[in-house]
Design an enzyme around this catalytic site. Structure first.
Site, short mmCIF file in Angstrom:
data_model
loop_
_atom_site.label_atom_id
_atom_site.label_comp_id
_atom_site.label_asym_id
_atom_site.label_seq_id
_atom_site.Cartn_x
_atom_site.Cartn_y
_atom_site.Cartn_z
N GLY A 15 2.60 1.82 11.86
CA GLY A 15 3.22 0.89 10.89
C GLY A 15 4.70 1.20 10.76
NE ARG A 76 -1.30 1.08 12.37
CZ ARG A 76 -0.83 0.29 11.41
NH1 ARG A 76 -0.94 -1.01 11.53
NH2 ARG A 76 -0.27 0.79 10.34
CG ASP A 107 -2.80 12.27 11.32
OD1 ASP A 107 -2.24 13.38 11.38
OD2 ASP A 107 -4.02 12.09 11.51
N GLY A 108 -1.80 9.08 13.49
CA GLY A 108 -2.43 8.49 14.68
C GLY A 108 -1.53 8.62 15.90
CB THR A 130 3.87 6.57 7.09
OG1 THR A 130 3.02 5.88 6.16
CG2 THR A 130 3.76 8.05 6.78
CG ASP A 132 0.70 4.74 3.52
OD1 ASP A 132 1.22 3.81 2.88
OD2 ASP A 132 -0.19 4.56 4.37
CG ASP A 134 -0.52 9.25 4.39
OD1 ASP A 134 0.51 9.29 5.07
OD2 ASP A 134 -1.49 8.51 4.67
NE ARG A 176 -5.31 1.05 6.26
CZ ARG A 176 -5.12 0.36 7.37
NH1 ARG A 176 -6.13 -0.31 7.89
NH2 ARG A 176 -3.95 0.34 7.98
CB ALA A 191 1.84 1.15 -14.78
CB SER A 220 2.32 -7.01 -21.16
OG SER A 220 3.16 -5.87 -21.29
NE ARG A 250 -2.67 -16.23 -14.28
CZ ARG A 250 -3.59 -16.69 -15.11
NH1 ARG A 250 -4.72 -16.01 -15.28
NH2 ARG A 250 -3.40 -17.82 -15.77
CG HIS A 256 2.68 -6.37 5.58
ND1 HIS A 256 1.45 -6.87 5.24
CD2 HIS A 256 2.47 -5.46 6.56
CE1 HIS A 256 0.53 -6.29 6.00
NE2 HIS A 256 1.12 -5.44 6.81
O1 F6P Z 1 1.93 2.10 7.32
C1 F6P Z 1 0.79 2.44 6.56
C2 F6P Z 1 0.31 1.23 5.88
O2 F6P Z 1 1.42 0.74 5.22
C3 F6P Z 1 -0.85 1.36 4.91
O3 F6P Z 1 -0.49 1.70 3.60
C4 F6P Z 1 -1.47 -0.01 5.00
O4 F6P Z 1 -2.82 0.04 4.67
C5 F6P Z 1 -1.27 -0.34 6.42
O5 F6P Z 1 -0.10 0.28 6.83
C6 F6P Z 1 -1.22 -1.81 6.74
O6 F6P Z 1 -1.04 -1.98 8.11
P1 F6P Z 1 -0.94 -3.36 8.88
O7 F6P Z 1 0.49 -3.65 9.03
O8 F6P Z 1 -1.60 -3.09 10.18
O9 F6P Z 1 -1.64 -4.39 8.06
#
Ligand code: F6P
Length: 326
Positions: A15, A76, A107-108, A130, A132, A134, A176, A191, A220, A250, A256
């Site tokens: 990503g 990917r 990681d991948g 990334t 994320d 993570d 994710r 929040a 709210s 809502r 993205h």
């Molecule tokens: O880059 C990681 C990530 O942003 C995740 O948080 C998300 O689930 C995923 O990519 C979405 O990827 P794609 O662009 O393949 O929908």
């Protein structure tokens, strides 16, 4: 001292994230300054298989500091996850005399790079890219802080309309497997609740809290939901909470939008420092390494110590959210 490598290739994989371009810029500039030959590979690990190399000049780096996405493209690649795919990739790398790769990804991508090294002897330096946040072995990944800013801006806007209409909102963030973006955004925006994959979600308790809050004429209520929450996504959770509480909500799925945009100053600096250090480390003869930042220092870790490891969630930060978002 003589460089341990003379030809390298760089690629972005998985990503995309804001910060990949300044990272490319830093790698290209450092390679040129060190007198290396540098290739860019288009569309990540798949580009290695499809032989999409371009020899880069220093001018390729111009104007990349502030640009979102990645000018090299990303993908990917399922084919790279097979030994046959990696053998094709290795052939293309060797034909050009490229000795090492810089892989900007997650990681991948590093799993793929590691398999390439074990089977074909081609080594690499991995950089954490990334949104994320993570990845084990680094406090921050490139892209996280920009995505966080995007979320905070969006949630602040949602809060305006939520206040005006006295409404309940569920805002879904990416993540994710990780609640890092969601928890940080919850603290930053004030929040009212945050749901993440790392902790158990108690929907009846949340419904009760919402009911009580609106009964007290709360103006709210905003729930931030990480997309990978075990109770579901924002849409399914809104439905369940509505059934339990009788309060209609809502939903705002940020999607993205979070991955785009000009990188913030923090990500530009992180990307620049790590991009530079990656090329220097390859010149010093380091092999199969991961570069991160820990306690404000650049760290270099053997890649096998990173792959497949789960980054421990910042528990103390979760406690902050527990107190402030309840
Ligand atoms: O880059 C990681 C990530 O942003 C995740 O948080 C998300 O689930 C995923 O990519 C979405 O990827 P794609 O662009 O393949 O929908």
């Amino acid at each position: 001292m003589e460089n341990a490598v003379k030809k390298i290739a760089i690629l972005t994989s998985g990503g995309d994230c804001p910060g990949m371009n300044p990272c490319i810029r830093a790698a290209v500039r450092t390679a040129v300054a060190r007198g290396l030959e540098i290739y860019g590979v288009y569309d990540g690990l798949q580009g290695l298989i499809d032989d999409r190399f371009e020899k880069l000049k220093g001018t390729f780096a111009s104007g990349l500091s502030s640009l979102g996405g990645t000018v090299l493209g990303t993908a990917r690649s399922a084919e790279f996850m097979t030994p046959e795919g990696r053998a094709k990739a290795a052939e293309n790398v060797r034909r050009r005399g490229v000795e090492a790769l810089v892989i900007m990804g997650g990681d991948g991508s590093f799993r793929g790079g590691s398999a390439l090294c074990q089977e074909q002897g081609i080594h690499f330096a991995g950089l954490p890219c990334t949104i994320d946040n993570d990845m084990y072995g680094t406090d921050y990944t490139i892209g996280f802080n920009t995505a966080l800013d995007t979320i905070v801006e969006a949630v602040d806007k949602v809060r305006d309309t939520a206040r005006s209409h006295h409404r309940l909102f569920f805002v879904e963030t990416m993540g994710r497997y990780s609640g890092a973006l969601a928890v940080s955004a919850a603290v930053a925006t004030g929040a009212d609740a945050v749901l993440i994959p790392e902790t158990k979600t108690d929907l009846p308790a949340l419904a009760e809290k919402i009911k009580k809050s609106f009964a007290r004429a709360h103006k709210s209520f905003i729930v931030i939901v990480a997309e990978g929450d075990e109770a579901g996504n924002a849409i399914t959770i809104e439905k369940k909470v509505r059934e339990l509480s009788g309060v209609e909500g809502r939903v705002c799925v940020l999607g993205h939008v979070q991955r785009g945009g000009s990188p913030c100053a923090f990500d530009r600096i992180l990307a620049s420092v790590l991009g530079l250090r990656a090329v220097e480390a390859l010149c010093e003869g380091k092999k199969n390494i991961f570069l991160g930042v820990q306690d404000e220092k650049v760290t270099i870790t053997p890649i096998e110590e990173i792959i497949g490891k789960k980054k421990p969630f910042r528990k103390n930060f979760l406690e902050v959210a527990d107190v402030l978002c309840t």
